[in-house]
Write a protein that holds these residues in place. Structure first.
Motif, PDB file in Angstrom:
ATOM      1  N   GLN A   1      49.114  30.323  36.225  1.00 34.93           N
ATOM      2  CA  GLN A   1      49.509  29.065  35.551  1.00 34.93           C
ATOM      3  C   GLN A   1      47.408  29.107  35.988  1.00 34.93           C
ATOM      4  OE1 GLN A   1      50.544  27.255  33.187  1.00 34.93           O
ATOM      5  NE2 GLN A   1      49.017  25.624  33.833  1.00 34.93           N
TER       6      GLN A   1
ATOM      7  N   LYS B   1      45.468  31.212  34.018  1.00 31.46           N
ATOM      8  CA  LYS B   1      44.924  30.693  32.567  1.00 31.46           C
ATOM      9  C   LYS B   1      44.580  29.285  33.037  1.00 31.46           C
ATOM     10  CE  LYS B   1      49.475  31.652  30.198  1.00 31.46           C
ATOM     11  NZ  LYS B   1      50.723  30.598  30.141  1.00 31.46           N
ATOM     12  N   GLU B   2      44.259  28.160  33.991  1.00 37.66           N
ATOM     13  CA  GLU B   2      43.395  26.889  34.060  1.00 37.66           C
ATOM     14  C   GLU B   2      42.124  26.934  34.301  1.00 37.66           C
ATOM     15  OE1 GLU B   2      45.610  25.405  36.735  1.00 37.66           O
ATOM     16  OE2 GLU B   2      47.244  24.520  35.786  1.00 37.66           O
TER      17      GLU B   2
ATOM     18  N   SER C   1      40.794  30.362  33.412  1.00 33.95           N
ATOM     19  CA  SER C   1      39.998  30.933  32.591  1.00 33.95           C
ATOM     20  C   SER C   1      40.229  29.818  31.160  1.00 33.95           C
ATOM     21  CB  SER C   1      40.674  31.733  31.766  1.00 33.95           C
ATOM     22  OG  SER C   1      42.195  31.899  31.998  1.00 33.95           O
ATOM     23  N   GLU C   2      40.062  28.886  30.878  1.00 30.63           N
ATOM     24  CA  GLU C   2      40.627  28.260  29.870  1.00 30.63           C
ATOM     25  C   GLU C   2      41.361  29.340  28.506  1.00 30.63           C
ATOM     26  OE1 GLU C   2      37.222  26.804  29.465  1.00 30.63           O
ATOM     27  OE2 GLU C   2      37.491  25.170  31.032  1.00 30.63           O
ATOM     28  N   SER C   3      41.825  30.100  29.556  1.00 31.15           N
ATOM     29  CA  SER C   3      42.880  30.717  28.033  1.00 31.15           C
ATOM     30  C   SER C   3      43.581  31.595  28.649  1.00 31.15           C
ATOM     31  CB  SER C   3      42.063  31.876  27.715  1.00 31.15           C
ATOM     32  OG  SER C   3      42.079  33.335  28.736  1.00 31.15           O
ATOM     33  N   ASP C   4      44.622  32.088  27.740  1.00 34.48           N
ATOM     34  CA  ASP C   4      46.177  32.518  27.796  1.00 34.48           C
ATOM     35  C   ASP C   4      45.587  33.924  28.480  1.00 34.48           C
ATOM     36  OD1 ASP C   4      47.136  30.046  26.954  1.00 34.48           O
ATOM     37  OD2 ASP C   4      47.486  30.400  24.866  1.00 34.48           O
ATOM     38  N   GLY C   5      44.640  34.229  28.438  1.00 34.77           N
ATOM     39  CA  GLY C   5      44.692  36.203  28.884  1.00 34.77           C
ATOM     40  C   GLY C   5      44.604  37.055  27.551  1.00 34.77           C
TER      41      GLY C   5
ATOM     42  N   LYS D   1      47.406  42.188  32.114  1.00 34.51           N
ATOM     43  CA  LYS D   1      47.375  40.419  31.650  1.00 34.51           C
ATOM     44  C   LYS D   1      45.616  39.705  31.861  1.00 34.51           C
ATOM     45  CE  LYS D   1      48.604  36.590  28.967  1.00 34.51           C
ATOM     46  NZ  LYS D   1      50.032  35.788  28.366  1.00 34.51           N
TER      47      LYS D   1
ATOM     48  N   PHE E   1      42.328  37.706  32.564  1.00 36.80           N
ATOM     49  CA  PHE E   1      41.604  36.660  31.992  1.00 36.80           C
ATOM     50  C   PHE E   1      40.246  36.859  32.399  1.00 36.80           C
ATOM     51  CE2 PHE E   1      46.054  36.251  33.151  1.00 36.80           C
ATOM     52  CZ  PHE E   1      46.468  34.623  32.315  1.00 36.80           C
TER      53      PHE E   1
END
Length: 178
Positions: free
Chosen positions: A19, A22-23, A25-29, A104, A106
């Protein structure tokens, strides 16, 4: 030779780490499946990274085995025949072992945040601060520490060495108790 500052740690709360990554990197990876084959060499480490899609990279790197931030120098060459190259290098140098993982990725600024699930070992997080020309190691370490804090990684979770080292140590322990 390019360099980066690396930190590797055990992950206890995968959901929280994902979580936060994701926050930040501002992405879903991006999901990357990899099999790394390590070869016997006199200095540093030589591995062939197979992306399991017909592509790979031969990677040589040197870095100290210690926990916390460490400077890693490396060189990379792409290959379109990772299986063939693995066989040739195994025949020529000997294989140390293999690490299979789902990663994953990021991107947070100049840092690659890897959230890894390593076959036979569990969950880990790796930060690679890709150093810019003229940037000091201290700057890289500072970036790594700040990101470590933002991701909720504790100092006591830091590990040293490569996943290959951890797998070899685990095998040695298991073989010693049989």
């Amino acid at each position: 030779m390019p360099s980066n500052v690396e930190i590797k740690a055990t992950v206890h709360d995968m959901q929280h780490l994902m979580q936060r990554a994701k926050e930040l990197s501002e992405s879903d990876g991006t999901v990357i499946r990899q099999q790394d084959t390590f070869f016997t060499v006199e200095k540093g480490r030589l591995k062939l990274r197979n992306f399991m899609d017909g592509k790979g990279q031969l990677i040589f790197y040197e870095r100290p085995d210690m926990d916390g931030p460490k400077l890693s120098n490396y060189s990379i060459s792409p290959t379109a025949d990772p299986e063939g190259l693995t066989k040739v290098l195994t025949d020529a140098l000997g294989m140390v072992g293999q690490v299979t993982k789902e990663r994953k990725l990021f991107m947070v600024g100049q840092t690659r945040v890897h959230v890894d699930t390593v076959e036979g070992l569990g969950h880990f997080m790796e930060l690679e601060v890709v150093m810019k020309e003229g940037q000091s190691m201290e700057e890289g370490v500072s970036i790594a520490h700040k990101l470590m804090e933002e991701l909720g990684v504790r100092k006591e979770d830091l590990i040293e060495g490569a996943y290959m080292d951890l797998l070899l140590a685990k095998q040695k322990t298991q073989n010693g108790h049989k």
